[in-house]
Design a protein around this motif. Structure first.
Motif, PDB file in Angstrom:
ATOM      1  N   UNK A  41       0.858  -1.179  -0.140  1.00  0.00           N
ATOM      2  CA  UNK A  41       0.152  -0.136  -0.009  1.00  0.00           C
ATOM      3  C   UNK A  41       0.889   1.406   0.110  1.00  0.00           C
ATOM      4  N   UNK A  42       2.109   1.155  -0.107  1.00  0.00           N
ATOM      5  CA  UNK A  42       2.950   2.528  -0.041  1.00  0.00           C
ATOM      6  C   UNK A  42       2.926   2.884  -1.423  1.00  0.00           C
ATOM      7  N   UNK A  43       3.132   4.393  -1.321  1.00  0.00           N
ATOM      8  CA  UNK A  43       3.332   5.322  -2.484  1.00  0.00           C
ATOM      9  C   UNK A  43       4.348   5.946  -2.630  1.00  0.00           C
ATOM     10  N   UNK A  44       4.547   6.316  -3.882  1.00  0.00           N
ATOM     11  CA  UNK A  44       6.043   7.370  -3.979  1.00  0.00           C
ATOM     12  C   UNK A  44       5.444   8.604  -4.410  1.00  0.00           C
ATOM     13  N   UNK A  45       6.062   9.511  -3.564  1.00  0.00           N
ATOM     14  CA  UNK A  45       5.912  11.055  -3.844  1.00  0.00           C
ATOM     15  C   UNK A  45       6.971  11.499  -4.892  1.00  0.00           C
ATOM     16  N   UNK A  46       6.627  11.973  -5.985  1.00  0.00           N
ATOM     17  CA  UNK A  46       7.676  12.054  -6.985  1.00  0.00           C
ATOM     18  C   UNK A  46       7.722  13.703  -7.245  1.00  0.00           C
ATOM     19  N   UNK A  47       8.764  14.233  -7.772  1.00  0.00           N
ATOM     20  CA  UNK A  47       8.754  15.552  -7.980  1.00  0.00           C
ATOM     21  C   UNK A  47       8.848  16.684  -7.286  1.00  0.00           C
ATOM     22  N   UNK A  48       9.608  16.309  -6.046  1.00  0.00           N
ATOM     23  CA  UNK A  48       9.376  16.886  -4.754  1.00  0.00           C
ATOM     24  C   UNK A  48      10.839  17.857  -4.795  1.00  0.00           C
ATOM     25  N   UNK A  49      10.821  19.017  -4.644  1.00  0.00           N
ATOM     26  CA  UNK A  49      12.098  19.843  -4.231  1.00  0.00           C
ATOM     27  C   UNK A  49      12.760  19.659  -3.067  1.00  0.00           C
ATOM     28  N   UNK A  50      14.265  19.746  -3.155  1.00  0.00           N
ATOM     29  CA  UNK A  50      14.992  19.327  -2.109  1.00  0.00           C
ATOM     30  C   UNK A  50      14.497  20.182  -0.739  1.00  0.00           C
ATOM     31  N   UNK A  51      14.642  19.650   0.313  1.00  0.00           N
ATOM     32  CA  UNK A  51      14.229  20.508   1.480  1.00  0.00           C
ATOM     33  C   UNK A  51      15.220  21.696   1.810  1.00  0.00           C
ATOM     34  N   UNK A  52      14.407  22.602   2.341  1.00  0.00           N
ATOM     35  CA  UNK A  52      15.150  24.046   2.319  1.00  0.00           C
ATOM     36  C   UNK A  52      15.211  24.323   3.968  1.00  0.00           C
ATOM     37  N   UNK A  53      14.134  24.235   4.628  1.00  0.00           N
ATOM     38  CA  UNK A  53      14.146  24.634   6.134  1.00  0.00           C
ATOM     39  C   UNK A  53      14.241  23.393   7.037  1.00  0.00           C
ATOM     40  N   UNK A  54      14.552  23.741   8.240  1.00  0.00           N
ATOM     41  CA  UNK A  54      14.795  23.021   9.308  1.00  0.00           C
ATOM     42  C   UNK A  54      13.886  21.680   9.378  1.00  0.00           C
ATOM     43  N   UNK A  55      12.673  21.890   9.198  1.00  0.00           N
ATOM     44  CA  UNK A  55      11.720  20.858   9.423  1.00  0.00           C
ATOM     45  C   UNK A  55      11.212  20.437   8.032  1.00  0.00           C
TER      46      UNK A  55
END
Length: 83
Positions: A41-55
């Motif tokens: 049931x797991x899904x992939x979230x694609x097209x995500x920008x690199x994280x920028x902030x601490x959280x």
């Protein structure tokens, strides 16, 4: 399915269900058959920008960059380790 006590939660996708307040869930729960877990049931979230902030969440690309930097530092400081 967003259960009544899970205020501020979002469930996306077929079979997705939240288990706590403020949760975003895109997959279904894992099930245990007595021998192993069914994680289909797991899904992939694609097209995500690199994280920028601490959280922010990090991407695989960011993790790989850190691994490369550690390997480079180790191979420079301790030549027999090598990356």
């Amino acid at each position: 399915v967003v259960l009544p006590n899970n205020v501020g939660s979002v469930a996306l996708g077929s079979g997705a269900e939240t288990s706590r307040a403020g949760e975003i869930n895109v997959g279904t729960k894992s099930s245990y058959n007595g021998t192993s877990y069914n994680n289909t049931g797991y899904r992939v979230i694609g097209g995500v920008h690199d994280g920028q902030l601490a959280h922010d969440a990090v991407t695989v690309n960011q993790v790989n960059s850190v691994i490369d930097a550690i390997n480079t530092a180790l191979s420079t400081s301790i030549p027999h380790i090598g990356a």
